[in-house]
Design an enzyme around this catalytic site. Structure first.
Site, mmCIF file in Angstrom:
data_model
loop_
_atom_site.group_PDB
_atom_site.id
_atom_site.type_symbol
_atom_site.label_atom_id
_atom_site.label_comp_id
_atom_site.label_asym_id
_atom_site.label_seq_id
_atom_site.Cartn_x
_atom_site.Cartn_y
_atom_site.Cartn_z
ATOM 1 N N GLY A 81 0.839 -1.205 0.000
ATOM 2 C CA GLY A 81 0.000 0.000 0.000
ATOM 3 C C GLY A 81 0.866 1.245 0.000
ATOM 4 N N ASN A 104 -5.968 -5.899 12.443
ATOM 5 C CA ASN A 104 -4.545 -5.927 12.127
ATOM 6 C C ASN A 104 -3.789 -7.021 12.883
ATOM 7 O OD1 ASN A 104 -4.977 -3.994 10.269
ATOM 8 N ND2 ASN A 104 -3.983 -2.329 11.354
ATOM 9 N N VAL A 123 5.468 -1.809 11.237
ATOM 10 C CA VAL A 123 4.959 -0.460 10.963
ATOM 11 C C VAL A 123 3.452 -0.395 11.227
ATOM 12 C CG1 VAL A 123 4.688 1.329 9.179
ATOM 13 C CG2 VAL A 123 6.754 -0.055 9.212
ATOM 14 N N HIS A 144 3.186 4.706 20.452
ATOM 15 C CA HIS A 144 2.805 5.498 19.280
ATOM 16 C C HIS A 144 1.320 5.769 19.387
ATOM 17 C CE1 HIS A 144 2.934 7.136 15.326
ATOM 18 N NE2 HIS A 144 2.218 6.187 14.778
HETATM 19 O O1 TXD Z 1 4.154 5.302 12.685
HETATM 20 C C1 TXD Z 1 3.662 4.299 12.258
HETATM 21 N N1 TXD Z 1 4.013 3.130 12.758
HETATM 22 C C2 TXD Z 1 2.697 4.344 11.137
HETATM 23 C C3 TXD Z 1 1.768 3.260 10.997
HETATM 24 C C4 TXD Z 1 2.691 5.398 10.208
HETATM 25 C C5 TXD Z 1 1.886 5.341 9.104
HETATM 26 C C6 TXD Z 1 0.989 4.224 8.827
HETATM 27 N N2 TXD Z 1 0.886 3.306 9.898
HETATM 28 C C7 TXD Z 1 0.132 2.069 9.702
HETATM 29 O O2 TXD Z 1 0.734 1.299 8.667
HETATM 30 C C8 TXD Z 1 -1.304 2.243 9.238
HETATM 31 O O3 TXD Z 1 -2.157 2.588 10.298
HETATM 32 C C9 TXD Z 1 -1.576 0.856 8.691
HETATM 33 O O4 TXD Z 1 -1.861 -0.033 9.751
HETATM 34 C C10 TXD Z 1 -0.237 0.450 8.052
HETATM 35 C C11 TXD Z 1 -0.186 0.599 6.534
HETATM 36 O O5 TXD Z 1 -0.535 1.902 6.164
HETATM 37 P P1 TXD Z 1 -0.753 2.283 4.614
HETATM 38 O O6 TXD Z 1 -1.044 3.728 4.554
HETATM 39 O O7 TXD Z 1 0.353 1.719 3.797
HETATM 40 O O8 TXD Z 1 -2.093 1.471 4.301
HETATM 41 P P2 TXD Z 1 -2.608 0.954 2.863
HETATM 42 O O9 TXD Z 1 -2.201 1.895 1.790
HETATM 43 O O10 TXD Z 1 -4.044 0.637 3.070
HETATM 44 O O11 TXD Z 1 -1.784 -0.410 2.626
HETATM 45 C C12 TXD Z 1 -1.964 -1.535 3.396
HETATM 46 C C13 TXD Z 1 -1.744 -2.714 2.478
HETATM 47 C C14 TXD Z 1 -2.813 -2.857 1.392
HETATM 48 O O12 TXD Z 1 -2.224 -2.857 0.113
HETATM 49 C C15 TXD Z 1 -3.463 -4.203 1.703
HETATM 50 O O13 TXD Z 1 -3.900 -4.904 0.549
HETATM 51 C C16 TXD Z 1 -2.320 -4.918 2.391
HETATM 52 O O14 TXD Z 1 -1.734 -3.936 3.239
HETATM 53 N N3 TXD Z 1 -2.693 -6.099 3.170
HETATM 54 C C17 TXD Z 1 -1.921 -7.203 3.229
HETATM 55 N N4 TXD Z 1 -0.725 -7.485 2.676
HETATM 56 C C18 TXD Z 1 -0.207 -8.708 2.904
HETATM 57 N N5 TXD Z 1 -0.807 -9.621 3.709
HETATM 58 C C19 TXD Z 1 -1.986 -9.373 4.293
HETATM 59 N N6 TXD Z 1 -2.583 -10.287 5.091
HETATM 60 C C20 TXD Z 1 -2.610 -8.116 4.054
HETATM 61 N N7 TXD Z 1 -3.765 -7.542 4.457
HETATM 62 C C21 TXD Z 1 -3.806 -6.315 3.894
#
Ligand code: TXD
Length: 311
Positions: free
Chosen positions: A11, A95, A118, A175
């Site tokens: 993502g 999550n 993350v 966080h």
């Molecule tokens: O400071 C911090 N730690 C953070 C945390 C700062 C920014 C974002 N933060 C968290 O990271 C946010 O609250 C989310 O829990 C994650 C990912 O954020 P992002 O903005 O990248 O979210 P997206 O764009 O929705 O991407 C998540 C992707 C998406 O493509 C889904 O299809 C995929 O995760 N996804 C998976 N990939 C692999 N395996 C599984 N099971 C899966 N489920 C969803």
């Protein structure tokens, strides 16, 4: 031989991490996501940027984990992002399942890897990954403090009209809204912040830092921040891969440090080839310690909800 980094979740944050890792030519990258075509398409697009940017790393996208075998680092960004009005904790149950499966599969193919988490709620997801993987605590690290500190440093530099590079600071704790920006130890080229700014301005900046994630969500409406989060993550990746031994605020499993046991909380650590090579236990004042305890209690609440789910 080139290093290899897997990024789970293609993502916003994951793809941006892959882009930054490739641009810095730090490692070959494998992007994994459950959505068919997305990791493949983004990886190919990144690969095709190589001739223009001048990097020679390979970038591969996949829905499975075979291609991730023997990764030096696995960055887990898979999950759901916050929508407006949604707290980080609302993401907890959904999550947990995602991070559990990502951890299991990553470790199966890369038993010697270092995990960087993350996904939110960050500190609870770190705990989940460590419980599931059984890895020693030097190899499970959470990204939050570097981002929170970057936001804090940005606001200070902006208010003073100085270079962001001159602002040295640490944001500790979980966080979330209870994070602990250490004002007493914040300086601008060695000059204490408290000599440069009145208390009201400092208080405003601390509050803005605590709400830094929500401020971006409010603008974006359909997602959360990813440029600064990916920059922060890749600073950690680089410090490990190049054994730079940077001292950075990261979520680490505490075993008695700061009077906290069995929880991930943001503290200053040294990041090198061994992952977390040292946890710095600095002297806190009573009010700072009270804030850190409050932050740890918020993390504990989430872990208490998750513990039965471990089975
Ligand atoms: O400071 C911090 N730690 C953070 C945390 C700062 C920014 C974002 N933060 C968290 O990271 C946010 O609250 C989310 O829990 C994650 C990912 O954020 P992002 O903005 O990248 O979210 P997206 O764009 O929705 O991407 C998540 C992707 C998406 O493509 C889904 O299809 C995929 O995760 N996804 C998976 N990939 C692999 N395996 C599984 N099971 C899966 N489920 C969803």
């Amino acid at each position: 031989m080139r290093k290899k980094v897997t990024v789970v979740g293609a993502g916003n944050v994951g793809a941006s991490c892959a882009l930054r890792i490739a641009n810095k030519e730090l490692a070959d990258v494998v992007l994994v996501d459950v959505v068919d075509g997305v990791p493949q398409g983004k990886a190919l697009d990144l690969l095709e940027s190589g001739p223009v940017e001048g990097y020679d790393v390979s970038v591969v996208g996949s829905n499975g984990y075979e291609a991730t075998a023997n990764s030096d680092i696995v960055v887990i960004t898979a999950g759901l992002a916050r929508k407006p009005g949604m707290s980080r904790d609302d993401l907890l149950a959904a999550n947990f399942d995602i991070v559990k499966s990502a951890t299991e599969q990553s470790i199966r193919h890369s038993p010697n890897t270092i995990l960087i988490l993350v996904t939110n709620p960050l500190d609870a997801m770190c705990w989940t990954a460590q419980q599931i993987s059984g890895l020693p605590r030097n190899r499970v690290i959470g990204m939050a403090g570097v981002l929170d500190t970057a936001r804090y440093r940005t606001f200070i530099a902006e208010a003073l009209g100085v270079s962001v590079q001159n602002v040295a600071a640490m944001v500790l704790g979980g966080h979330g809204d209870t994070m602990v920006p250490l004002v007493r130890l914040t300086s601008v080229s060695g000059i204490p912040l408290t000599e440069l700014m009145d208390q009201a301005t400092i208080d405003q900046i601390v509050t803005r830092t605590r709400n830094g994630g929500a401020e971006i969500v409010k603008y974006l409406k359909t997602g959360s921040a990813y440029y600064a989060p990916s920059a922060a993550t890749v600073e950690m990746v680089e410090s490990i891969l190049k054994d730079k031994k940077k001292v950075l605020p990261c979520a680490a499993a505490l075993e008695g440090e700061y009077g906290i046991n069995g929880l991930f909380v943001g503290v200053p650590v040294k990041l090198g080839a061994g992952g977390i090579e040292k946890i710095y236990e600095i002297q806190l004042t009573a009010p700072e310690k009270a804030e850190l305890d409050k932050s740890a209690a918020a993390v504990q609440e989430l872990v208490d909800v998750l513990r039965p789910k471990l089975g």
